[in-house]
Design an enzyme around this catalytic site. Structure first.
Site, PDB file in Angstrom:
ATOM      1  N   CYS A 100       5.175 -29.617 -13.011  1.00 34.60           N
ATOM      2  CA  CYS A 100       3.912 -28.863 -13.044  1.00 34.60           C
ATOM      3  C   CYS A 100       3.726 -28.280 -14.445  1.00 34.60           C
ATOM      4  O   CYS A 100       4.448 -27.373 -14.844  1.00 34.60           O
ATOM      5  CB  CYS A 100       3.941 -27.753 -12.003  1.00 34.60           C
ATOM      6  SG  CYS A 100       2.523 -26.649 -12.096  1.00 34.60           S
ATOM      7  N   CYS A 133       0.392 -32.538 -10.710  1.00 32.27           N
ATOM      8  CA  CYS A 133       1.777 -32.550 -10.219  1.00 32.27           C
ATOM      9  C   CYS A 133       1.941 -32.945  -8.753  1.00 32.27           C
ATOM     10  O   CYS A 133       3.051 -33.277  -8.336  1.00 32.27           O
ATOM     11  CB  CYS A 133       2.448 -31.202 -10.469  1.00 32.27           C
ATOM     12  SG  CYS A 133       1.721 -29.852  -9.539  1.00 32.27           S
ATOM     13  N   ILE A 139      -0.678  -6.637  14.073  1.00 30.31           N
ATOM     14  CA  ILE A 139      -0.147  -6.159  12.782  1.00 30.31           C
ATOM     15  C   ILE A 139      -1.152  -6.536  11.686  1.00 30.31           C
ATOM     16  O   ILE A 139      -0.961  -7.508  10.950  1.00 30.31           O
ATOM     17  CB  ILE A 139       1.258  -6.745  12.501  1.00 30.31           C
ATOM     18  CG1 ILE A 139       2.172  -6.611  13.725  1.00 30.31           C
ATOM     19  CG2 ILE A 139       1.862  -6.074  11.277  1.00 30.31           C
ATOM     20  CD1 ILE A 139       2.568  -5.208  14.110  1.00 30.31           C
ATOM     21  N   HIS A 198       0.821  -1.214   0.000  1.00 32.52           N
ATOM     22  CA  HIS A 198       0.000   0.000   0.000  1.00 32.52           C
ATOM     23  C   HIS A 198       0.853   1.262   0.000  1.00 32.52           C
ATOM     24  O   HIS A 198       1.895   1.317   0.670  1.00 32.52           O
ATOM     25  CB  HIS A 198      -0.907   0.006   1.240  1.00 32.52           C
ATOM     26  CG  HIS A 198      -1.960  -1.058   1.201  1.00 32.52           C
ATOM     27  ND1 HIS A 198      -3.013  -1.018   0.320  1.00 32.52           N
ATOM     28  CD2 HIS A 198      -2.111  -2.199   1.914  1.00 32.52           C
ATOM     29  CE1 HIS A 198      -3.782  -2.090   0.512  1.00 32.52           C
ATOM     30  NE2 HIS A 198      -3.248  -2.827   1.459  1.00 32.52           N
TER      31      HIS A 198
HETATM   32  C1  LIG Z   1      -7.453 -10.798   4.392  1.00 33.23           C
HETATM   33  C2  LIG Z   1      -6.189 -10.026   4.603  1.00 33.23           C
HETATM   34  C3  LIG Z   1      -5.739  -9.118   3.642  1.00 33.23           C
HETATM   35  C4  LIG Z   1      -4.589  -8.380   3.847  1.00 33.23           C
HETATM   36  N1  LIG Z   1      -4.085  -7.610   2.843  1.00 33.23           N
HETATM   37  C5  LIG Z   1      -2.938  -6.922   3.022  1.00 33.23           C
HETATM   38  C6  LIG Z   1      -2.371  -6.164   1.976  1.00 33.23           C
HETATM   39  O1  LIG Z   1      -2.833  -6.180   0.845  1.00 33.23           O
HETATM   40  N2  LIG Z   1      -1.276  -5.427   2.243  1.00 33.23           N
HETATM   41  C7  LIG Z   1      -0.713  -5.379   3.478  1.00 33.23           C
HETATM   42  O2  LIG Z   1       0.243  -4.638   3.666  1.00 33.23           O
HETATM   43  N3  LIG Z   1      -1.175  -6.152   4.474  1.00 33.23           N
HETATM   44  C8  LIG Z   1      -2.262  -6.924   4.265  1.00 33.23           C
HETATM   45  N4  LIG Z   1      -2.755  -7.719   5.260  1.00 33.23           N
HETATM   46  C9  LIG Z   1      -2.062  -7.747   6.536  1.00 33.23           C
HETATM   47  C10 LIG Z   1      -0.864  -8.681   6.521  1.00 33.23           C
HETATM   48  O3  LIG Z   1      -1.186  -9.894   5.909  1.00 33.23           O
HETATM   49  C11 LIG Z   1      -0.440  -8.901   7.967  1.00 33.23           C
HETATM   50  O4  LIG Z   1      -0.237  -7.660   8.571  1.00 33.23           O
HETATM   51  C12 LIG Z   1       0.844  -9.706   8.088  1.00 33.23           C
HETATM   52  O5  LIG Z   1       0.819 -10.855   7.300  1.00 33.23           O
HETATM   53  C13 LIG Z   1       1.043 -10.068   9.553  1.00 33.23           C
HETATM   54  O6  LIG Z   1       2.198 -10.831   9.665  1.00 33.23           O
HETATM   55  P1  LIG Z   1       2.613 -11.473  11.057  1.00 33.23           P
HETATM   56  O7  LIG Z   1       3.931 -12.067  10.844  1.00 33.23           O
HETATM   57  O8  LIG Z   1       2.427 -10.454  12.128  1.00 33.23           O
HETATM   58  O9  LIG Z   1       1.492 -12.556  11.368  1.00 33.23           O
HETATM   59  P2  LIG Z   1       1.240 -14.009  10.731  1.00 33.23           P
HETATM   60  O10 LIG Z   1       1.529 -14.043   9.297  1.00 33.23           O
HETATM   61  O11 LIG Z   1      -0.121 -14.378  11.169  1.00 33.23           O
HETATM   62  O12 LIG Z   1       2.319 -14.918  11.439  1.00 33.23           O
HETATM   63  C14 LIG Z   1       2.260 -15.263  12.793  1.00 33.23           C
HETATM   64  C15 LIG Z   1       2.931 -16.598  12.961  1.00 33.23           C
HETATM   65  O13 LIG Z   1       3.048 -16.889  14.337  1.00 33.23           O
HETATM   66  C16 LIG Z   1       2.877 -18.279  14.515  1.00 33.23           C
HETATM   67  N5  LIG Z   1       2.506 -18.496  15.921  1.00 33.23           N
HETATM   68  C17 LIG Z   1       1.372 -18.144  16.545  1.00 33.23           C
HETATM   69  N6  LIG Z   1       1.404 -18.498  17.839  1.00 33.23           N
HETATM   70  C18 LIG Z   1       2.606 -19.080  18.056  1.00 33.23           C
HETATM   71  C19 LIG Z   1       3.249 -19.640  19.186  1.00 33.23           C
HETATM   72  N7  LIG Z   1       2.650 -19.695  20.383  1.00 33.23           N
HETATM   73  N8  LIG Z   1       4.497 -20.161  19.030  1.00 33.23           N
HETATM   74  C20 LIG Z   1       5.122 -20.140  17.829  1.00 33.23           C
HETATM   75  N9  LIG Z   1       4.548 -19.610  16.715  1.00 33.23           N
HETATM   76  C21 LIG Z   1       3.324 -19.078  16.824  1.00 33.23           C
HETATM   77  C22 LIG Z   1       1.785 -18.635  13.530  1.00 33.23           C
HETATM   78  O14 LIG Z   1       1.787 -20.023  13.218  1.00 33.23           O
HETATM   79  C23 LIG Z   1       2.142 -17.754  12.346  1.00 33.23           C
HETATM   80  O15 LIG Z   1       2.959 -18.417  11.400  1.00 33.23           O
HETATM   81  C24 LIG Z   1      -3.887  -8.503   5.057  1.00 33.23           C
HETATM   82  C25 LIG Z   1      -4.307  -9.443   6.016  1.00 33.23           C
HETATM   83  C26 LIG Z   1      -5.433 -10.228   5.773  1.00 33.23           C
HETATM   84  C27 LIG Z   1      -5.806 -11.287   6.742  1.00 33.23           C
END
Ligand SMILES: Cc1cc2nc3c(=O)[nH]c(=O)nc-3n(C[C@H](O)[C@H](O)[C@H](O)COP(=O)(O)OP(=O)(O)OC[C@H]3O[C@@H](n4cnc5c(N)ncnc54)[C@H](O)[C@@H]3O)c2cc1C
Length: 487
Positions: A400, A442, A335, A50
């Site tokens: 694939c 695949c 986040i 964005h």
């Molecule tokens: C529908 C949707 C659309 C979006 N579109 C956009 C977009 O277009 N552009 C943008 O900038 N952002 C977008 N976002 C936001 C973006 O996807 C997130 O902000 C980002 O992926 C968050 O990353 P993260 O690493 O914080 O969380 P996550 O990707 O959720 O990773 C967290 C990780 O922690 C692990 N975990 C949880 N608990 C534990 C534990 N106790 N011990 C060990 N591991 C654990 C989980 O397994 C997971 O792998 C979107 C989000 C969604 C859901």
């Protein structure tokens, strides 16, 4: 003893690890699933970098969105991850000029490059938009990026520079030990660390509680999507939004960085953090909203649907910084979008906070920023491809057919950090299984390669980790993988 353990292998955790691998710190990433970017929001989102016109001015989200957007192209170039600066359009109907103007002003305060255009400009930038839309906000710095490839490449590069990844390591207990922590997994494994970062996505509230740190309020909000096959749009086509509302940025129509067309997401609050099921009602809404923007979308070319879960923080802004209750803990929680875009800036922010805790976060001179990608093979000229195939015939054996991924490319990712151990891991690294047939042809070949390379029986190969085995058992003696490889 690690200097820092990052809990969560999503895009935020993996980019933090990559940022910290620029220093001499000893870093671990603890991920509950069998792979990074497999379970959380980083595996299922819109993939938009964005421009920064949407977040409320003055928030951390606004500042880190604009900074992350600026950092993204160079980061993706270093990690060989697809990124396209396609620009974003927010479409407005007659009567919505005031709202577009307000969004434009907000964007300028945030430091985003934005302007307003009329119908003629709209038609020039993206033919086919419904005549109901008469004006738009144009943000040329909007981009598209592959979220899971970015996460995997960030972790791989961090590991190439010394970081360690622990998978299937869901942190369930935290014990204070001196000034540091002992983090315990479900199966009893432990990791000791001087400092920790909570980057656990939708579970960051529970992880904060394990530390006895601040109460974090997170609401799961589902976002459902439709994905259309390649060849419908050009990667340079801008991303189309309608005006945002209090629940988010609304349904978008956009090319993906890999050349598909994506429609969605919905915004439905859910009581279940793990509910990633798509629904007939959700997908109907996606179709309806997308057709309002582009009436002639070829919806007969949908190849799959999926759903991601946002971690919506109670206060609206990212919960980011040193814990006020537990010394040695850094929070990177809540986040939600634009978290993918902000992640490179979040990583730099967390590095600075760890410096405040007394860790030496100075740059080391021998950091290697580049990580090669197997996708580079597909984009090589025919002559160069043939040269490689002559040296290694596996690159000439197609696995694939939809995405044109060879056995050589699959074997290449099996030799790279972080090594995939599941079929889903192969798919998200190579795109084998992401085409029109969605792995129908695949998957057995990829599973066989995985079985052979890892030296485990085919029955133990899983889709996404324990409990998702592909085969229930063997009939008769069971088939062995052919020696010459899959053909
Ligand atoms: C529908 C949707 C659309 C979006 N579109 C956009 C977009 O277009 N552009 C943008 O900038 N952002 C977008 N976002 C936001 C973006 O996807 C997130 O902000 C980002 O992926 C968050 O990353 P993260 O690493 O914080 O969380 P996550 O990707 O959720 O990773 C967290 C990780 O922690 C692990 N975990 C949880 N608990 C534990 C534990 N106790 N011990 C060990 N591991 C654990 C989980 O397994 C997971 O792998 C979107 C989000 C969604 C859901």
């Amino acid at each position: 003893m690690f200097d820092t353990a990052v809990i969560g292998g999503g895009v935020v955790g993996c980019l933090i690890a990559r940022e910290l691998s620029r220093t001499r710190l000893k870093v671990a990433v603890l991920e509950g699933a069998a792979d990074v970017a497999m379970k959380g929001a980083s595996a299922a989102n819109s993939g938009i970098a964005h421009a920064g016109f949407d977040p409320e001015p003055g928030t951390l989200m606004a500042a880190l969105n604009v900074e992350g957007s600026a950092r993204m192209p160079a980061l993706c170039a270093e990690l060989h991850v697809p990124f396209v600066r396609n620009g974003s359009l927010v479409l407005g109907r007659a009567g919505e000029e005031g709202a577009l103007q307000a969004l434009c002003e907000r964007g300028k305060i945030n430091g985003a490059e934005v302007s307003l255009i009329g119908r003629a400009g709209l038609e020039e930038l993206r033919p086919g938009i419904s005549p109901a839309f008469t004006a738009a906000l144009w943000a040329p710095k909007g981009g598209i990026v592959c979220p899971y490839q970015l996460t995997i490449a960030a972790m791989g590069n961090a590991m190439d520079n010394g970081a360690e990844l622990f998978t299937d390591f869901r942190v369930v207990r935290v014990v204070r030990e001196g000034k540091g922590f002992v983090l315990e997994a479900e199966d009893g494994r432990t990791v000791r660390c001087r400092t920790a970062v909570n980057a656990a996505g939708i579970h960051a509230d529970e992880v904060s509680a394990l530390f006895g740190a601040e109460k974090i309020g997170l609401t799961p909000r589902k976002g459902e999507y439709l994905l259309l096959e390649k060849g419908i749009c050009r990667p340079g086509d801008p991303t189309l939004f309608t005006l945002p509302d209090e629940r988010g940025k609304g349904v978008l129509v956009s090319p993906t960085a890999d050349g598909n067309l994506i429609l969605g997401p919905t915004a439905q609050d859910s009581a279940d953090k793990e509910d990633t099921a798509t629904t007939a009602e959700g997908l109907r809404k996606v179709r309806e909203k997308a057709l309002e923007m582009v009436p002639d979308l070829p919806l007969n070319r949908v190849i799959t649907s999926f759903c991601g879960v946002r971690a919506v923080p109670a206060g609206g802004d990212f919960v980011l910084g040193l814990s006020k209750i537990v010394p040695g803990l850094v929070q990177a929680a809540g986040i939600q979008s634009p978290g993918l875009t902000s992640s490179p800036a979040i990583a730099a922010f967390v590095r600075a906070r760890l410096g405040e805790l007394g860790l030496d976060v100075a740059e080391r001179p021998d950091f290697r920023p580049e990580r090669p990608s197997v996708h580079d093979f597909g984009s090589l000229p025919e002559e160069r491809k043939n040269e490689i195939i002559r040296r290694d015939p596996a690159f000439g054996r197609m696995v694939c057919r939809c995405e044109h991924i060879s056995e050589g490319e699959i074997l290449a990712v099996l030799r790279q950090n972080p090594r995939p151990t599941t079929l889903d891991g192969i798919k998200r690294r190579t795109r084998a299984g992401m085409g029109r047939c969605q792995g129908g042809f695949c998957s057995p070949l990829a599973a066989e390669l995985l079985s052979r390379y890892l030296g485990v029986p085919l029955e133990e190969i899983t889709l996404k980790g324990k409990g998702s085995e592909l085969l229930a058992g063997t009939t008769g003696k069971g088939a062995k993988a052919p020696k010459g490889g899959a053909r």
